[in-house]
Design a protein around this motif. Structure first.
Motif, short mmCIF file in Angstrom:
data_model
loop_
_atom_site.label_atom_id
_atom_site.label_comp_id
_atom_site.label_asym_id
_atom_site.label_seq_id
_atom_site.Cartn_x
_atom_site.Cartn_y
_atom_site.Cartn_z
N VAL A 21 6.23 -4.65 32.30
CA VAL A 21 6.94 -5.94 32.29
C VAL A 21 6.70 -6.73 33.58
CG1 VAL A 21 9.18 -7.07 32.08
CG2 VAL A 21 8.62 -5.14 30.59
N PRO A 22 6.98 -6.19 34.76
CA PRO A 22 6.72 -6.98 35.97
C PRO A 22 5.24 -7.26 36.20
CG PRO A 22 7.46 -4.77 36.57
CD PRO A 22 7.63 -4.91 35.08
N ILE A 23 4.38 -6.35 35.76
CA ILE A 23 2.94 -6.58 35.88
C ILE A 23 2.55 -7.80 35.04
CG2 ILE A 23 0.65 -5.64 35.34
CD1 ILE A 23 1.91 -2.82 35.83
N ALA A 24 3.04 -7.86 33.80
CA ALA A 24 2.72 -8.98 32.92
C ALA A 24 3.25 -10.30 33.49
CB ALA A 24 3.31 -8.73 31.53
N ARG A 25 4.47 -10.28 34.03
CA ARG A 25 5.03 -11.50 34.64
C ARG A 25 4.13 -12.00 35.76
NH1 ARG A 25 11.22 -12.04 33.96
NH2 ARG A 25 10.86 -13.79 35.35
N ALA A 26 3.72 -11.09 36.63
CA ALA A 26 2.87 -11.48 37.76
C ALA A 26 1.52 -12.01 37.29
CB ALA A 26 2.68 -10.29 38.71
N LEU A 27 0.96 -11.39 36.25
CA LEU A 27 -0.33 -11.84 35.73
C LEU A 27 -0.25 -13.25 35.15
CD1 LEU A 27 -1.52 -8.52 34.06
CD2 LEU A 27 -2.60 -9.68 36.01
N ALA A 44 7.15 -19.31 31.19
CA ALA A 44 6.05 -18.45 30.75
C ALA A 44 6.29 -17.00 31.16
CB ALA A 44 4.72 -18.95 31.32
N GLU A 45 6.75 -16.79 32.37
CA GLU A 45 7.05 -15.43 32.84
C GLU A 45 8.17 -14.79 32.02
OE1 GLU A 45 7.37 -14.22 37.02
OE2 GLU A 45 6.93 -16.32 37.46
N LEU A 46 9.24 -15.53 31.81
CA LEU A 46 10.38 -15.01 31.06
C LEU A 46 9.99 -14.61 29.64
CD1 LEU A 46 13.46 -14.52 30.68
CD2 LEU A 46 13.61 -16.93 29.99
N LEU A 47 9.27 -15.49 28.95
CA LEU A 47 8.90 -15.20 27.56
C LEU A 47 7.88 -14.07 27.48
CD1 LEU A 47 8.81 -18.78 26.01
CD2 LEU A 47 10.74 -17.22 26.31
N ALA A 49 7.70 -11.58 29.59
CA ALA A 49 8.49 -10.37 29.84
C ALA A 49 9.20 -9.91 28.57
CB ALA A 49 9.50 -10.62 30.97
N GLU A 50 9.73 -10.86 27.81
CA GLU A 50 10.41 -10.52 26.56
C GLU A 50 9.44 -9.89 25.56
OE1 GLU A 50 13.55 -10.40 25.94
OE2 GLU A 50 14.21 -11.41 27.76
N LEU A 51 8.26 -10.48 25.41
CA LEU A 51 7.28 -9.94 24.46
C LEU A 51 6.84 -8.54 24.86
CD1 LEU A 51 4.83 -12.87 23.57
CD2 LEU A 51 6.76 -11.98 22.25
N VAL A 52 6.55 -8.34 26.13
CA VAL A 52 6.09 -7.02 26.59
C VAL A 52 7.21 -6.00 26.47
CG1 VAL A 52 5.24 -5.72 28.58
CG2 VAL A 52 4.28 -7.98 28.08
N ALA A 53 8.42 -6.37 26.86
CA ALA A 53 9.56 -5.44 26.75
C ALA A 53 9.78 -5.04 25.30
CB ALA A 53 10.81 -6.07 27.34
N ASN A 54 9.68 -6.00 24.36
CA ASN A 54 9.84 -5.68 22.94
C ASN A 54 8.75 -4.74 22.47
OD1 ASN A 54 12.15 -7.17 22.58
ND2 ASN A 54 11.11 -8.92 21.66
N ALA A 55 7.52 -4.96 22.91
CA ALA A 55 6.42 -4.09 22.50
C ALA A 55 6.64 -2.67 23.00
CB ALA A 55 5.08 -4.63 23.01
N VAL A 56 7.10 -2.53 24.23
CA VAL A 56 7.36 -1.20 24.80
C VAL A 56 8.51 -0.53 24.05
CG1 VAL A 56 8.21 0.04 26.85
CG2 VAL A 56 6.45 -1.74 27.09
N GLU A 57 9.57 -1.27 23.82
CA GLU A 57 10.78 -0.69 23.22
C GLU A 57 10.62 -0.37 21.73
OE1 GLU A 57 15.47 -1.80 22.44
OE2 GLU A 57 14.34 -2.93 23.93
N HIS A 58 9.91 -1.21 21.01
CA HIS A 58 9.88 -1.07 19.55
C HIS A 58 8.60 -0.50 18.98
CE1 HIS A 58 13.72 -3.06 19.32
NE2 HIS A 58 13.24 -4.07 20.04
#
Length: 141
Positions: A21-27, A44-47, A49-58
């Motif tokens: 998540v933080p890696i994706a935000r920084a990228l 862009a960072e917030l959204l 982070a949401e997409l990556v967090a959802n992918a990891v969690e689900h």
């Protein structure tokens, strides 16, 4: 800085952990800054982070998550690909009575994506699915 009229794109494999998540935000921030985009980097960072967090969690398993960033000076599209074929159930067609409970820790990510993006959606891929959003840059004054 990239040519102002040609698209710039990044494709990065991320670990299937919350560390992605933080890696994706920084990228995303780096990519938007690099091209000189006027799209809102905080959104862009917030959204992202949401997409990556959802992918990891689900998404079960340990397959990497792929982050794809496509940029033009007036448009930013971010796509997160994972190995699950199951689409996010309320990204583009939420139920009217399915508003998230503001006291719950989960359930607001897709609402944020629907509300803050210019457009969003999902599509099947050969190895799972891709969930994406676009942000349009504000018009020049």
């Amino acid at each position: 800085m990239a040519d102002a009229h040609s698209p710039a794109s990044w494709r990065i494999a991320l670990p299937h952990t919350v560390a992605a998540v933080p890696i994706a935000r920084a990228l995303v921030r780096t990519a938007l800054t690099d091209i000189g985009s006027t799209a809102d980097t905080d959104t862009a960072e917030l959204l992202t982070a949401e997409l990556v967090a959802n992918a990891v969690e689900h998404t079960a398993g340990h397959d990497p998550i792929e982050l794809v960033i496509e940029l033009l000076p007036t448009l930013c599209q971010v796509e997160v690909r994972d190995s699950s074929p199951v689409p996010p159930f309320d990204l583009t067609d939420p139920a009217a009575d399915d508003e998230p409970d503001p006291w719950q820790e989960h359930g607001r990510g897709l609402l944020l994506i629907r509300t803050l993006s210019s457009s969003c959606g999902h599509r099947p891929t050969e190895s799972g699915k891709a969930v994406w959003f676009t942000l349009s840059a504000p018009a020049e004054r």
